[in-house]
Design an enzyme around this catalytic site. Sequence first.
Site, PDB file in Angstrom:
ATOM      1  N   LYS A   1       3.090   9.834  -6.736  1.00  0.00           N
ATOM      2  CA  LYS A   1       2.548  10.716  -5.694  1.00  0.00           C
ATOM      3  C   LYS A   1       3.519  11.877  -5.494  1.00  0.00           C
ATOM      4  O   LYS A   1       4.725  11.673  -5.271  1.00  0.00           O
ATOM      5  CB  LYS A   1       2.397   9.902  -4.410  1.00  0.00           C
ATOM      6  CG  LYS A   1       1.352  10.424  -3.466  1.00  0.00           C
ATOM      7  CD  LYS A   1       1.138   9.398  -2.370  1.00  0.00           C
ATOM      8  CE  LYS A   1       0.229   9.873  -1.292  1.00  0.00           C
ATOM      9  NZ  LYS A   1       0.275   8.973  -0.140  1.00  0.00           N
TER      10      LYS A   1
HETATM   11  C1  E4P Z   1      -2.389   9.307   1.998  1.00  0.00           C
HETATM   12  O1  E4P Z   1      -2.081   9.118   0.860  1.00  0.00           O
HETATM   13  C2  E4P Z   1      -1.472   9.253   3.134  1.00  0.00           C
HETATM   14  O2  E4P Z   1      -0.608   8.161   2.915  1.00  0.00           O
HETATM   15  C3  E4P Z   1      -2.145   9.001   4.440  1.00  0.00           C
HETATM   16  O3  E4P Z   1      -3.546   8.917   4.310  1.00  0.00           O
HETATM   17  C4  E4P Z   1      -1.685   9.861   5.557  1.00  0.00           C
HETATM   18  O4  E4P Z   1      -2.383   9.503   6.720  1.00  0.00           O
HETATM   19  P1  E4P Z   1      -1.883   9.876   8.202  1.00  0.00           P
HETATM   20  O5  E4P Z   1      -2.275  11.286   8.479  1.00  0.00           O
HETATM   21  O6  E4P Z   1      -2.634   8.909   9.073  1.00  0.00           O
HETATM   22  O7  E4P Z   1      -0.400   9.659   8.219  1.00  0.00           O
END
Ligand code: E4P
Length: 216
Positions: free
Chosen positions: A83
């Site tokens: 990622k």
């Molecule tokens: C996605 O890959 C992220 O880990 C995640 O969806 C972020 O979500 P949040 O805005 O609730 O932290």
Amino acid sequence: MKFFIDTADTSEIRTAAQLGILDGVTTNPSLIAKSGRPFKEVILEICELVDGPVSAEVTATDTEGMIREGREFASWADNIVVKIPLTPDGLKACKTLTDEGIGVNVTLCFSTNQALLAARAGATYISPFIGRLDDLGQSGMDLIEEIVAAYANYPNIHTQVLVASIRHPRHVAESALLGAHVATIPFNIIDKMFQHPLTDIGLEKFLKDWEKVPQA
Ligand code: E4P
């Protein structure tokens, strides 16, 4: 639509996997910190639990550092997806890693133009964060609609739209209606997706009526 779970809590992942509806996992540095466990240890355990892509996020911010981390993560297990944040350095790293056959999830996407850039860099997944846009009073779902429509104009784009930052079950249903490929969903929202009061009331009535059926 594929369902990923957005967590680094292995007990949540185990429970979701046992439901038979889990296609993959996304993590991020905040979720890893919340787990209270070392990064590599928790990622390796998740990779054992789930037979699908597991996103592990780099923390380097320069291209070389991201490539180095990405190659290392990819060596840990076959199902690791690296990622990478949507920055110029990140997209350069994305291009290099995807050219090497390593899956990349480009994260922190908040605009259609960013999603188009990630697709050009060969990203396996683009992660638009819809809840964080909603939090600002903008429409996260409008962004999903735009990205899905823009990608559909170009058959050579193979990047999958992975809807992230999901806050409630309706986000999942609407993402599916728009044709997004994947939703990464927190455990409490997966749980809510099962629920409907009429299901509970209906089941209770069926079981009560069943008691009236004469036994043979
Ligand atoms: C996605 O890959 C992220 O880990 C995640 O969806 C972020 O979500 P949040 O805005 O609730 O932290």
